[in-house]
Design a protein around this motif. Structure first.
Motif, PDB file in Angstrom:
ATOM      1  N   THR A 175       0.884  -1.225  -0.028  1.00 41.57           N
ATOM      2  CA  THR A 175      -0.171   0.018   0.073  1.00 41.57           C
ATOM      3  C   THR A 175       0.934   1.084   0.027  1.00 41.57           C
ATOM      4  O   THR A 175       2.043   1.230   0.628  1.00 41.57           O
ATOM      5  CB  THR A 175      -0.909   0.031   1.003  1.00 41.57           C
ATOM      6  N   THR A 176       0.415   2.228  -0.585  1.00 38.99           N
ATOM      7  CA  THR A 176       1.048   3.566  -0.767  1.00 38.99           C
ATOM      8  C   THR A 176       0.222   4.533  -0.218  1.00 38.99           C
ATOM      9  O   THR A 176      -0.833   4.808  -0.843  1.00 38.99           O
ATOM     10  CB  THR A 176       1.578   3.685  -2.327  1.00 38.99           C
ATOM     11  N   ASN A 177       0.482   5.204   0.917  1.00 41.12           N
ATOM     12  CA  ASN A 177      -0.322   6.351   1.404  1.00 41.12           C
ATOM     13  C   ASN A 177      -1.694   6.051   1.522  1.00 41.12           C
ATOM     14  O   ASN A 177      -2.563   6.597   1.400  1.00 41.12           O
ATOM     15  CB  ASN A 177      -0.342   7.854   0.484  1.00 41.12           C
ATOM     16  N   GLY A 178      -1.873   4.935   2.293  1.00 37.50           N
ATOM     17  CA  GLY A 178      -3.160   4.259   2.513  1.00 37.50           C
ATOM     18  C   GLY A 178      -3.848   3.804   1.616  1.00 37.50           C
ATOM     19  O   GLY A 178      -4.898   3.239   1.606  1.00 37.50           O
ATOM     20  N   ARG A 179      -3.467   3.735   0.158  1.00 35.46           N
ATOM     21  CA  ARG A 179      -4.249   3.253  -1.080  1.00 35.46           C
ATOM     22  C   ARG A 179      -3.495   1.790  -1.377  1.00 35.46           C
ATOM     23  O   ARG A 179      -2.208   1.808  -1.437  1.00 35.46           O
ATOM     24  CB  ARG A 179      -4.039   3.947  -2.199  1.00 35.46           C
ATOM     25  N   SER A 180      -4.165   0.907  -1.789  1.00 35.20           N
ATOM     26  CA  SER A 180      -3.518  -0.342  -2.520  1.00 35.20           C
ATOM     27  C   SER A 180      -3.146  -0.065  -3.889  1.00 35.20           C
ATOM     28  O   SER A 180      -3.776   0.584  -4.498  1.00 35.20           O
ATOM     29  CB  SER A 180      -4.500  -1.508  -2.019  1.00 35.20           C
ATOM     30  N   SER A 181      -2.047  -0.888  -4.175  1.00 37.03           N
ATOM     31  CA  SER A 181      -1.317  -0.791  -5.260  1.00 37.03           C
ATOM     32  C   SER A 181      -2.276  -1.884  -6.320  1.00 37.03           C
ATOM     33  O   SER A 181      -2.079  -3.016  -5.691  1.00 37.03           O
ATOM     34  CB  SER A 181       0.089  -0.969  -5.173  1.00 37.03           C
ATOM     35  N   ASP A 182      -2.195  -1.541  -7.498  1.00 38.38           N
ATOM     36  CA  ASP A 182      -2.882  -2.617  -8.378  1.00 38.38           C
ATOM     37  C   ASP A 182      -1.806  -3.142  -9.310  1.00 38.38           C
ATOM     38  O   ASP A 182      -2.142  -3.671 -10.132  1.00 38.38           O
ATOM     39  CB  ASP A 182      -3.830  -1.710  -9.273  1.00 38.38           C
ATOM     40  N   ASP A 183      -0.522  -3.087  -8.960  1.00 41.39           N
ATOM     41  CA  ASP A 183       0.558  -3.491  -9.722  1.00 41.39           C
ATOM     42  C   ASP A 183       0.537  -4.988  -9.646  1.00 41.39           C
ATOM     43  O   ASP A 183      -0.003  -5.633  -8.671  1.00 41.39           O
ATOM     44  CB  ASP A 183       1.998  -2.962  -9.224  1.00 41.39           C
ATOM     45  N   THR A 184       1.105  -5.585 -10.876  1.00 35.72           N
ATOM     46  CA  THR A 184       1.061  -7.110 -11.055  1.00 35.72           C
ATOM     47  C   THR A 184       2.684  -7.406 -11.141  1.00 35.72           C
ATOM     48  O   THR A 184       3.167  -6.813 -11.968  1.00 35.72           O
ATOM     49  CB  THR A 184       0.271  -7.423 -11.965  1.00 35.72           C
ATOM     50  N   GLN A 185       3.181  -8.352 -10.576  1.00 32.69           N
ATOM     51  CA  GLN A 185       4.510  -8.714 -10.723  1.00 32.69           C
ATOM     52  C   GLN A 185       4.588 -10.134 -11.416  1.00 32.69           C
ATOM     53  O   GLN A 185       3.894 -11.111 -10.931  1.00 32.69           O
ATOM     54  CB  GLN A 185       5.210  -9.067  -9.355  1.00 32.69           C
ATOM     55  N   ASN A 186       4.870 -10.080 -12.796  1.00 33.19           N
ATOM     56  CA  ASN A 186       5.074 -11.240 -13.453  1.00 33.19           C
ATOM     57  C   ASN A 186       6.555 -11.963 -13.342  1.00 33.19           C
ATOM     58  O   ASN A 186       7.415 -11.428 -13.259  1.00 33.19           O
ATOM     59  CB  ASN A 186       4.756 -11.012 -14.893  1.00 33.19           C
ATOM     60  N   TYR A 187       6.157 -13.161 -13.250  1.00 31.91           N
ATOM     61  CA  TYR A 187       7.789 -13.986 -13.335  1.00 31.91           C
ATOM     62  C   TYR A 187       7.625 -15.086 -14.301  1.00 31.91           C
ATOM     63  O   TYR A 187       6.601 -15.853 -14.514  1.00 31.91           O
ATOM     64  CB  TYR A 187       7.635 -14.834 -11.990  1.00 31.91           C
ATOM     65  N   ILE A 188       8.642 -15.319 -15.009  1.00 30.04           N
ATOM     66  CA  ILE A 188       8.827 -16.597 -15.809  1.00 30.04           C
ATOM     67  C   ILE A 188       9.415 -17.714 -15.031  1.00 30.04           C
ATOM     68  O   ILE A 188      10.661 -17.464 -14.487  1.00 30.04           O
ATOM     69  CB  ILE A 188       9.512 -16.059 -17.125  1.00 30.04           C
ATOM     70  N   VAL A 189       8.887 -18.749 -14.918  1.00 31.67           N
ATOM     71  CA  VAL A 189       9.494 -19.858 -14.105  1.00 31.67           C
ATOM     72  C   VAL A 189      10.006 -21.120 -14.950  1.00 31.67           C
ATOM     73  O   VAL A 189       8.963 -21.459 -16.089  1.00 31.67           O
ATOM     74  CB  VAL A 189       8.631 -20.468 -12.999  1.00 31.67           C
ATOM     75  N   ILE A 190      11.099 -21.859 -14.903  1.00 33.32           N
ATOM     76  CA  ILE A 190      11.184 -22.924 -15.746  1.00 33.32           C
ATOM     77  C   ILE A 190      11.032 -24.037 -14.873  1.00 33.32           C
ATOM     78  O   ILE A 190      11.588 -24.021 -13.501  1.00 33.32           O
ATOM     79  CB  ILE A 190      12.905 -22.919 -16.024  1.00 33.32           C
ATOM     80  N   ILE A 191      10.214 -25.052 -15.368  1.00 35.66           N
ATOM     81  CA  ILE A 191       9.901 -26.253 -14.509  1.00 35.66           C
ATOM     82  C   ILE A 191      10.857 -27.127 -14.921  1.00 35.66           C
ATOM     83  O   ILE A 191      11.030 -27.734 -16.281  1.00 35.66           O
ATOM     84  CB  ILE A 191       8.440 -26.392 -14.985  1.00 35.66           C
ATOM     85  N   LYS A 192      11.658 -27.575 -13.849  1.00 35.85           N
ATOM     86  CA  LYS A 192      12.459 -28.783 -14.134  1.00 35.85           C
ATOM     87  C   LYS A 192      11.531 -30.139 -14.041  1.00 35.85           C
ATOM     88  O   LYS A 192      12.096 -31.090 -14.545  1.00 35.85           O
ATOM     89  CB  LYS A 192      13.609 -28.735 -13.051  1.00 35.85           C
ATOM     90  N   SER A 193      10.882 -30.311 -12.862  1.00 33.30           N
ATOM     91  CA  SER A 193       9.968 -31.405 -12.764  1.00 33.30           C
ATOM     92  C   SER A 193       8.776 -31.138 -12.231  1.00 33.30           C
ATOM     93  O   SER A 193       8.466 -30.103 -11.487  1.00 33.30           O
ATOM     94  CB  SER A 193      10.774 -32.555 -11.907  1.00 33.30           C
ATOM     95  N   THR A 194       7.648 -31.938 -12.508  1.00 34.64           N
ATOM     96  CA  THR A 194       6.394 -31.685 -11.754  1.00 34.64           C
ATOM     97  C   THR A 194       6.104 -32.904 -10.650  1.00 34.64           C
ATOM     98  O   THR A 194       5.084 -32.655  -9.973  1.00 34.64           O
ATOM     99  CB  THR A 194       5.105 -31.915 -12.699  1.00 34.64           C
TER     100      THR A 194
END
Length: 158
Positions: free
Chosen positions: A42-61
């Protein structure tokens, strides 16, 4: 007769090359997954609408293994089924700074967002709660949120 042997040898050789190439491709195939984590800051009492994207390499499931500096895999009890599942969560800044040797075996209590691998085809979005006794639980999000956040189509990964 000699011509038949030559044709058989050529067909066998081609078949052998095709089979060996297809096996190598499945062994070296790199599978990536894009995961989105909404910002909870939150910034100054307001929530942020930002989204963090990650690219993940899957070695095994099975078991779930990923390659990522920002995300980690942990085990959690699925609150709906009671089964132990693999969950992907964001690393906290403290975890990034601490070395593996200096971390305590008991996790700090808290609430995080993350993706649980359902063991079939989907990474399910939800909430990860760590209790003060170290127990970790995963609670899937509501159906509408899952429609937006779940990542499916990974049945043939790694």
């Amino acid at each position: 007769m000699k011509m038949l042997k030559v044709k058989f040898l050529v067909v066998s050789l081609l078949l052998g090359i095709i089979i060996s190439c297809s096996e190598d491709e499945t062994q070296t195939k790199i599978n990536t997954l894009e995961l989105k984590f909404p910002s909870l800051t939150t910034t100054n009492g307001r929530s942020s609408d930002d989204t963090q994207n990650y690219i993940v390499i899957i070695k095994s499931t099975s078991p779930l293994e990923i390659v990522s500096n920002e995300l980690t895999v942990t085990k959690a009890v699925n609150a709906e089924t009671g089964e132990l599942s693999s969950v992907i969560i964001q690393n906290s800044p403290e975890n990034l700074k601490a070395s593996a040797a200096s971390r305590t075996s008991q996790a700090d209590p808290g609430i995080k967002r993350g993706y649980m691998y359902d063991g079939n085809d989907c990474f399910v979005w939800g909430t990860v709660i760590t209790a003060s006794n170290g127990s970790v639980y995963f609670y899937p999000a509501d159906a509408t949120t899952q429609l937006l956040m779940n990542r499916c189509g990974y049945a043939n990964v790694a």
